[in-house]
Design an enzyme around this catalytic site. Structure first.
Site, mmCIF file in Angstrom:
data_model
loop_
_atom_site.group_PDB
_atom_site.id
_atom_site.type_symbol
_atom_site.label_atom_id
_atom_site.label_comp_id
_atom_site.label_asym_id
_atom_site.label_seq_id
_atom_site.Cartn_x
_atom_site.Cartn_y
_atom_site.Cartn_z
ATOM 1 C CG ASP A 161 -1.628 -1.342 1.374
ATOM 2 O OD1 ASP A 161 -2.453 -1.658 0.509
ATOM 3 O OD2 ASP A 161 -1.328 -2.083 2.337
ATOM 4 C CG HIS A 187 -3.451 -5.169 3.234
ATOM 5 N ND1 HIS A 187 -2.979 -4.344 2.246
ATOM 6 C CD2 HIS A 187 -3.864 -6.288 2.592
ATOM 7 C CE1 HIS A 187 -3.083 -4.945 1.070
ATOM 8 N NE2 HIS A 187 -3.631 -6.124 1.252
HETATM 9 P P1 NAD Z 1 -2.388 -18.383 -4.100
HETATM 10 O O1 NAD Z 1 -3.746 -18.932 -3.906
HETATM 11 O O2 NAD Z 1 -1.776 -18.313 -5.455
HETATM 12 O O3 NAD Z 1 -1.358 -19.193 -3.191
HETATM 13 C C1 NAD Z 1 -1.610 -19.501 -1.856
HETATM 14 C C2 NAD Z 1 -0.881 -20.798 -1.549
HETATM 15 O O4 NAD Z 1 -0.994 -21.045 -0.161
HETATM 16 C C3 NAD Z 1 -1.451 -22.018 -2.278
HETATM 17 O O5 NAD Z 1 -0.409 -22.686 -2.978
HETATM 18 C C4 NAD Z 1 -2.019 -22.870 -1.149
HETATM 19 O O6 NAD Z 1 -1.873 -24.264 -1.402
HETATM 20 C C5 NAD Z 1 -1.146 -22.427 0.011
HETATM 21 N N1 NAD Z 1 -1.706 -22.676 1.338
HETATM 22 C C6 NAD Z 1 -3.008 -22.632 1.733
HETATM 23 N N2 NAD Z 1 -3.120 -22.961 3.017
HETATM 24 C C7 NAD Z 1 -1.883 -23.233 3.463
HETATM 25 C C8 NAD Z 1 -1.368 -23.653 4.711
HETATM 26 N N3 NAD Z 1 -2.153 -23.883 5.752
HETATM 27 N N4 NAD Z 1 -0.027 -23.818 4.819
HETATM 28 C C9 NAD Z 1 0.778 -23.617 3.761
HETATM 29 N N5 NAD Z 1 0.344 -23.235 2.547
HETATM 30 C C10 NAD Z 1 -0.973 -23.042 2.405
HETATM 31 O O7 NAD Z 1 -2.421 -16.946 -3.419
HETATM 32 P P2 NAD Z 1 -1.390 -15.733 -3.605
HETATM 33 O O8 NAD Z 1 -1.806 -14.925 -4.785
HETATM 34 O O9 NAD Z 1 -0.002 -16.232 -3.540
HETATM 35 O O10 NAD Z 1 -1.748 -14.858 -2.323
HETATM 36 C C11 NAD Z 1 -1.517 -15.330 -1.021
HETATM 37 C C12 NAD Z 1 -2.190 -14.439 -0.012
HETATM 38 O O11 NAD Z 1 -1.606 -13.136 -0.011
HETATM 39 C C13 NAD Z 1 -3.680 -14.219 -0.221
HETATM 40 O O12 NAD Z 1 -4.319 -14.270 1.061
HETATM 41 C C14 NAD Z 1 -3.762 -12.799 -0.749
HETATM 42 O O13 NAD Z 1 -5.000 -12.211 -0.478
HETATM 43 C C15 NAD Z 1 -2.642 -12.161 0.036
HETATM 44 N N6 NAD Z 1 -2.133 -10.881 -0.482
HETATM 45 C C16 NAD Z 1 -1.775 -9.943 0.448
HETATM 46 C C17 NAD Z 1 -1.248 -8.723 0.041
HETATM 47 C C18 NAD Z 1 -0.841 -7.663 1.040
HETATM 48 O O14 NAD Z 1 -0.501 -6.565 0.600
HETATM 49 N N7 NAD Z 1 -0.840 -7.899 2.344
HETATM 50 C C19 NAD Z 1 -1.102 -8.483 -1.330
HETATM 51 C C20 NAD Z 1 -1.450 -9.465 -2.241
HETATM 52 C C21 NAD Z 1 -1.971 -10.673 -1.812
HETATM 53 C C1 LMR Z 2 -3.752 -6.546 -2.590
HETATM 54 O O1 LMR Z 2 -3.675 -5.546 -1.860
HETATM 55 O O2 LMR Z 2 -3.320 -6.561 -3.763
HETATM 56 C C2 LMR Z 2 -4.403 -7.798 -2.067
HETATM 57 O O3 LMR Z 2 -4.483 -7.734 -0.670
HETATM 58 C C3 LMR Z 2 -5.744 -7.974 -2.691
HETATM 59 C C4 LMR Z 2 -6.429 -9.241 -2.285
HETATM 60 O O4 LMR Z 2 -7.607 -9.145 -1.896
HETATM 61 O O5 LMR Z 2 -5.811 -10.328 -2.337
#
Ligand code: NAD
Ligand code: LMR
Length: 329
Positions: A159, A187
């Site tokens: 962010d 977030h």
């Molecule tokens: P994704 O679905 O591509 O990958 C998530 C992975 O986590 C999968 O491979 C799944 O098998 C694994 N997983 C699920 N439960 C698990 C567990 N208990 N232990 C280990 N692994 C496990 O998702 P992504 O695009 O990589 O995003 C991951 C997370 O990050 C999501 O929650 C998304 O919303 C979040 N995110 C946060 C921000 C931020 O700014 N804070 C930004 C983008 C995404």
């Molecule tokens: C982001 O800020 O890109 C993610 O947290 C969005 C989402 O909901 O996974």
């Protein structure tokens, strides 16, 4: 030469994992002098894909990468961990309420907190990336009573970086000219990107912008809803930019933030700025001697106060929800 640092990455086979692991292995997480050992945690269905990523990591022949281990058991994955990147989380499915999402994530972040408590290294540093990141960090923290609470953080650096670019574009300046921007709160869409204490080329950023309509109707919603806009455009949530922000957060935590600037990180509140103690909320933060510190003494105007309070209220409500579920004290 330096001893290798154990970095545990959960959700390693996901899309953020794919963008993150190569950068960690190349030295960008901790610095060019620090060898790393990767410990990848996946659910059983994700292990094979993680093995594929490990094959590609091998094929990069990274000089700093001293080993890759893959686990489906958090207790093993966090054994000896110095850094834990909690990326894997339960995504919101159709018809799922916020409370359902928090409960599902409790099933992930509680055992991970317990595993961190049982086996991580004394200097463990945790960054929760998986959403809802702030409250997931709080759940893990609550199940790791022997780890100093300050070691549990959540990511708002994405962010922060988004806000830097939006402000730089508005003022037609370089990112490098902008200092002291702050993301406050959660977030989520309630987060508050604050330019009132920011500087552009040494001058106050809000004065340089001098456009409250842009601030309220353009800048704040653009930054706060950027995650949704990326999902809309890409058909998948942000991955490379999220991985980049995780790298920035941990690099600064370990190596220190630059003099004369601060960044944004969701860290446990000590009550500063009226944020209830213990909430893992985004603050203006500097890292010194390997520890995050909340920047003190900033003036908070009426507009900012309202925005901060609204996001902190949402965080308090998330905490109430996970308390009722017995996931936090
Ligand atoms: P994704 O679905 O591509 O990958 C998530 C992975 O986590 C999968 O491979 C799944 O098998 C694994 N997983 C699920 N439960 C698990 C567990 N208990 N232990 C280990 N692994 C496990 O998702 P992504 O695009 O990589 O995003 C991951 C997370 O990050 C999501 O929650 C998304 O919303 C979040 N995110 C946060 C921000 C931020 O700014 N804070 C930004 C983008 C995404
Ligand atoms: C982001 O800020 O890109 C993610 O947290 C969005 C989402 O909901 O996974």
């Amino acid at each position: 030469s330096n001893a290798p640092v154990n970095v545990t990455v959960t959700g390693a086979a996901g899309q953020i994992g794919y963008a993150l692991l190569f950068r960690i292995a190349s030295g960008q997480l901790l610095g060019a002098d620090t060898p790393v050992k990767l410990r990848l945690l996946e659910i059983p269905q994700g292990v094979k894909a993680a093995e594929g990523t490990a094959m590609e990591l091998d094929d990069c022949a990274f000089p700093l990468l001293q080993g890759i281990d893959i686990f489906d058991d958090p207790n093993k994955a966090f054994e000896g961990a110095n850094v834990g990147l909690l990326v894997g989380a339960r995504p919101r499915g159709p018809g799922m309420e916020r409370g359902d999402l928090l409960e599902a994530n409790g099933g992930i972040f509680k055992p991970q907190g317990e595993a961190i408590n049982a086996g991580a290294a004394d200097d463990i540093r945790i960054l929760a990336v998986g959403n809802p990141a702030n409250t997931n960090a709080l759940i893990a923290q609550n199940h790791a009573p022997d780890v100093p609470a300050e070691r549990f953080t959540a990511m708002t650096r994405l962010d922060h970086n988004r806000a830097l670019t939006q402000l730089a574009k508005k003022l037609n300046v370089s990112i490098n000219d902008i200092k002291k921007l702050t993301i406050w709160g959660n977030h989520s869409a309630t987060q508050y990107p604050d330019i009132f204490n920011a500087e552009v080329g040494g001058k106050n950023a809000a004065q340089a912008v001098n456009d409250q309509t842009w601030l309220e109707d353009d800048f704040i919603p653009t930054v706060a809803k950027r995650g949704a806009a990326i999902i809309e455009a890409r058909g998948a949530s942000s991955a490379a930019s999220a991985a980049n922000a995780a790298i920035d957060h941990v690099y600064d935590w370990v190596n220190g933030t630059p003099e004369g600037d601060w960044t944004s990180a969701a860290i446990p509140s000590d009550g500063s700025y009226g944020v209830p103690e213990g909430l893992i909320s985004s603050f203006p933060a500097v890292s010194k001697n390997g520890k995050w510190e909340i920047v003190q003494g900033l003036e908070i105007g009426e507009f900012s106060r309202g925005r901060i309070d609204a996001s902190v209220k949402e965080l308090s409500e998330e905490r109430d929800t996970v308390r009722k579920l017995g996931l936090v004290k």
